[in-house]
Design a protein around this motif. Structure first.
Motif, PDB file in Angstrom:
ATOM      1  N   ALA A 159     -11.426   3.548  50.775  1.00 22.17           N
ATOM      2  CA  ALA A 159     -11.780   4.968  50.797  1.00 22.17           C
ATOM      3  C   ALA A 159     -11.489   5.564  52.169  1.00 22.17           C
ATOM      4  O   ALA A 159     -10.975   6.687  52.285  1.00 22.17           O
ATOM      5  CB  ALA A 159     -13.239   5.168  50.416  1.00 22.17           C
ATOM      6  N   LEU A 160     -11.825   4.827  53.212  1.00 21.77           N
ATOM      7  CA  LEU A 160     -11.540   5.307  54.566  1.00 21.77           C
ATOM      8  C   LEU A 160     -10.034   5.442  54.799  1.00 21.77           C
ATOM      9  O   LEU A 160      -9.573   6.407  55.410  1.00 21.77           O
ATOM     10  CB  LEU A 160     -12.155   4.366  55.610  1.00 21.77           C
ATOM     11  CG  LEU A 160     -13.660   4.457  55.771  1.00 21.77           C
ATOM     12  CD1 LEU A 160     -14.156   3.373  56.725  1.00 21.77           C
ATOM     13  CD2 LEU A 160     -14.058   5.823  56.299  1.00 21.77           C
ATOM     14  N   LEU A 161      -9.272   4.501  54.298  1.00 21.14           N
ATOM     15  CA  LEU A 161      -7.816   4.534  54.456  1.00 21.14           C
ATOM     16  C   LEU A 161      -7.225   5.730  53.705  1.00 21.14           C
ATOM     17  O   LEU A 161      -6.360   6.433  54.235  1.00 21.14           O
ATOM     18  CB  LEU A 161      -7.204   3.227  53.943  1.00 21.14           C
ATOM     19  CG  LEU A 161      -5.757   2.979  54.289  1.00 21.14           C
ATOM     20  CD1 LEU A 161      -5.524   3.049  55.781  1.00 21.14           C
ATOM     21  CD2 LEU A 161      -5.313   1.632  53.751  1.00 21.14           C
ATOM     22  N   ARG A 162      -7.734   6.005  52.487  1.00 19.24           N
ATOM     23  CA  ARG A 162      -7.279   7.177  51.727  1.00 19.24           C
ATOM     24  C   ARG A 162      -7.606   8.466  52.460  1.00 19.24           C
ATOM     25  O   ARG A 162      -6.781   9.380  52.571  1.00 19.24           O
ATOM     26  CB  ARG A 162      -7.927   7.204  50.335  1.00 19.24           C
ATOM     27  CG  ARG A 162      -7.083   6.597  49.252  1.00 19.24           C
ATOM     28  CD  ARG A 162      -7.621   6.933  47.865  1.00 19.24           C
ATOM     29  NE  ARG A 162      -9.027   6.603  47.658  1.00 19.24           N
ATOM     30  CZ  ARG A 162      -9.477   5.397  47.274  1.00 19.24           C
ATOM     31  NH1 ARG A 162      -8.633   4.426  47.029  1.00 19.24           N
ATOM     32  NH2 ARG A 162     -10.751   5.195  47.127  1.00 19.24           N
ATOM     33  N   ALA A 163      -8.802   8.579  52.982  1.00 17.51           N
ATOM     34  CA  ALA A 163      -9.215   9.781  53.713  1.00 17.51           C
ATOM     35  C   ALA A 163      -8.353   9.977  54.952  1.00 17.51           C
ATOM     36  O   ALA A 163      -7.928  11.098  55.261  1.00 17.51           O
ATOM     37  CB  ALA A 163     -10.692   9.693  54.089  1.00 17.51           C
ATOM     38  N   ALA A 164      -8.058   8.890  55.644  1.00 22.52           N
ATOM     39  CA  ALA A 164      -7.216   8.984  56.840  1.00 22.52           C
ATOM     40  C   ALA A 164      -5.797   9.407  56.471  1.00 22.52           C
ATOM     41  O   ALA A 164      -5.181  10.223  57.166  1.00 22.52           O
ATOM     42  CB  ALA A 164      -7.208   7.644  57.580  1.00 22.52           C
ATOM     43  N   ALA A 165      -5.263   8.871  55.365  1.00 30.12           N
ATOM     44  CA  ALA A 165      -3.910   9.227  54.932  1.00 30.12           C
ATOM     45  C   ALA A 165      -3.839  10.709  54.538  1.00 30.12           C
ATOM     46  O   ALA A 165      -2.884  11.407  54.889  1.00 30.12           O
ATOM     47  CB  ALA A 165      -3.479   8.346  53.759  1.00 30.12           C
ATOM     48  N   ILE A 166      -4.871  11.197  53.850  1.00 34.03           N
ATOM     49  CA  ILE A 166      -4.903  12.609  53.461  1.00 34.03           C
ATOM     50  C   ILE A 166      -4.985  13.487  54.706  1.00 34.03           C
ATOM     51  O   ILE A 166      -4.270  14.491  54.821  1.00 34.03           O
ATOM     52  CB  ILE A 166      -6.088  12.879  52.498  1.00 34.03           C
ATOM     53  CG1 ILE A 166      -5.810  12.230  51.142  1.00 34.03           C
ATOM     54  CG2 ILE A 166      -6.345  14.377  52.342  1.00 34.03           C
ATOM     55  CD1 ILE A 166      -7.008  12.225  50.205  1.00 34.03           C
ATOM     56  N   ALA A 167      -5.851  13.117  55.635  1.00 40.69           N
ATOM     57  CA  ALA A 167      -5.980  13.900  56.873  1.00 40.69           C
ATOM     58  C   ALA A 167      -4.667  13.908  57.645  1.00 40.69           C
ATOM     59  O   ALA A 167      -4.251  14.949  58.179  1.00 40.69           O
ATOM     60  CB  ALA A 167      -7.103  13.331  57.739  1.00 40.69           C
ATOM     61  N   LEU A 168      -3.980  12.777  57.703  1.00 44.73           N
ATOM     62  CA  LEU A 168      -2.699  12.690  58.400  1.00 44.73           C
ATOM     63  C   LEU A 168      -1.649  13.580  57.721  1.00 44.73           C
ATOM     64  O   LEU A 168      -0.937  14.333  58.394  1.00 44.73           O
ATOM     65  CB  LEU A 168      -2.209  11.237  58.442  1.00 44.73           C
ATOM     66  CG  LEU A 168      -0.865  11.023  59.128  1.00 44.73           C
ATOM     67  CD1 LEU A 168      -0.962  11.380  60.608  1.00 44.73           C
ATOM     68  CD2 LEU A 168      -0.411   9.588  58.948  1.00 44.73           C
ATOM     69  N   CYS A 169      -1.581  13.518  56.384  1.00 47.49           N
ATOM     70  CA  CYS A 169      -0.615  14.360  55.656  1.00 47.49           C
ATOM     71  C   CYS A 169      -0.909  15.843  55.867  1.00 47.49           C
ATOM     72  O   CYS A 169       0.009  16.645  56.078  1.00 47.49           O
ATOM     73  CB  CYS A 169      -0.633  14.024  54.163  1.00 47.49           C
ATOM     74  SG  CYS A 169       0.132  12.441  53.785  1.00 47.49           S
ATOM     75  N   LEU A 170      -2.181  16.231  55.807  1.00 45.86           N
ATOM     76  CA  LEU A 170      -2.537  17.630  56.050  1.00 45.86           C
ATOM     77  C   LEU A 170      -2.178  18.050  57.472  1.00 45.86           C
ATOM     78  O   LEU A 170      -1.651  19.143  57.694  1.00 45.86           O
ATOM     79  CB  LEU A 170      -4.028  17.846  55.794  1.00 45.86           C
ATOM     80  CG  LEU A 170      -4.456  17.865  54.327  1.00 45.86           C
ATOM     81  CD1 LEU A 170      -5.980  17.887  54.216  1.00 45.86           C
ATOM     82  CD2 LEU A 170      -3.855  19.056  53.613  1.00 45.86           C
ATOM     83  N   GLY A 171      -2.453  17.163  58.426  1.00 50.36           N
ATOM     84  CA  GLY A 171      -2.117  17.466  59.819  1.00 50.36           C
ATOM     85  C   GLY A 171      -0.629  17.668  60.022  1.00 50.36           C
ATOM     86  O   GLY A 171      -0.202  18.623  60.680  1.00 50.36           O
ATOM     87  N   ILE A 172       0.190  16.790  59.445  1.00 49.62           N
ATOM     88  CA  ILE A 172       1.650  16.916  59.552  1.00 49.62           C
ATOM     89  C   ILE A 172       2.124  18.189  58.860  1.00 49.62           C
ATOM     90  O   ILE A 172       2.983  18.904  59.380  1.00 49.62           O
ATOM     91  CB  ILE A 172       2.349  15.665  58.983  1.00 49.62           C
ATOM     92  CG1 ILE A 172       2.101  14.467  59.901  1.00 49.62           C
ATOM     93  CG2 ILE A 172       3.844  15.907  58.807  1.00 49.62           C
ATOM     94  CD1 ILE A 172       2.574  13.141  59.342  1.00 49.62           C
TER      95      ILE A 172
END
Length: 198
Positions: free
Chosen positions: A10-23
């Motif tokens: 779950a933490l990895l998914r949240a981090a990936a979503i945050a990274l994609c939104l940031g990019i």
């Protein structure tokens, strides 16, 4: 009250979503910044051109610019109106068409060569036809009318425009217009002074 326990997935998914939104936001911001910079540059170039027309001196649009306005290029039939810069360096061409050093200045005797990017300032070259009129207003305040006489597709490695061969202007851009990479081909529009102007 119990605190939910986050598992690693779950933490990895949240981090990936945050990274994609940031990019995504960064890309949108970059696009808006480039567009805003181009719009502001056109206002500053217009102001520098007006100052040049007022006092006949060269004026840079911003202090660190490597070029300054030397002419105004207009194609009335296509509604095009652009400031021509003093050279065709990479920085200058990002903001407008540029005069190729080694050729006569626009309006002078000989063949003045003006270059621009095919995907921005000179994308309209594909729409120019024989007998279309192109006007150049130079820093001395004179407006000269040129008539399109021909177009050529050449290999830049094997072709040079002779600046002393004829009086007129050569408008040059990369070719083909929809290519992704810059190759050796160039599209050239040749225009000569209107008969009444000779």
């Amino acid at each position: 009250m119990t605190i939910p326990r986050w598992n690693a997935a779950a933490l990895l998914r949240a981090a990936a979503i945050a990274l994609c939104l940031g990019i995504g936001f960064w890309q949108i911001g970059q696009g808006l910044y480039i567009k805003a910079k181009a719009e502001v540059a056109q206002v500053l170039l217009e102001r520098a051109w007006q100052e040049t027309m007022t006092d006949g001196q060269s004026h840079k649009a911003w202090p660190w610019a490597d070029a300054w306005p030397v002419a105004r290029l207009e194609v009335p039939t296509l509604g095009k109106n652009q400031i021509v810069l003093s050279n065709a360096s990479g920085e200058a061409l990002a903001f407008g068409p540029g005069h190729m050093l080694g050729s006569p200045l626009p309006g002078a005797q000989g063949m003045s060569v003006i270059a621009g990017h095919r995907d921005s300032h000179f994308s309209f070259l594909r729409d120019l036809e024989n007998d279309d009129v192109v006007t150049l207003t130079t820093s001395d305040g004179l407006t000269r009318r040129y008539v399109v006489g021909s177009t050529e597709i050449v290999n830049s490695a094997h072709t040079q425009i002779d600046p002393g061969a004829e009086i007129g202007i050569a408008l040059v851009t990369c070719y083909p217009f929809d290519a992704r990479e810059r190759g050796p081909l160039r599209y050239i529009v040749f225009a000569t002074p209107e008969r009444d102007a000779i």
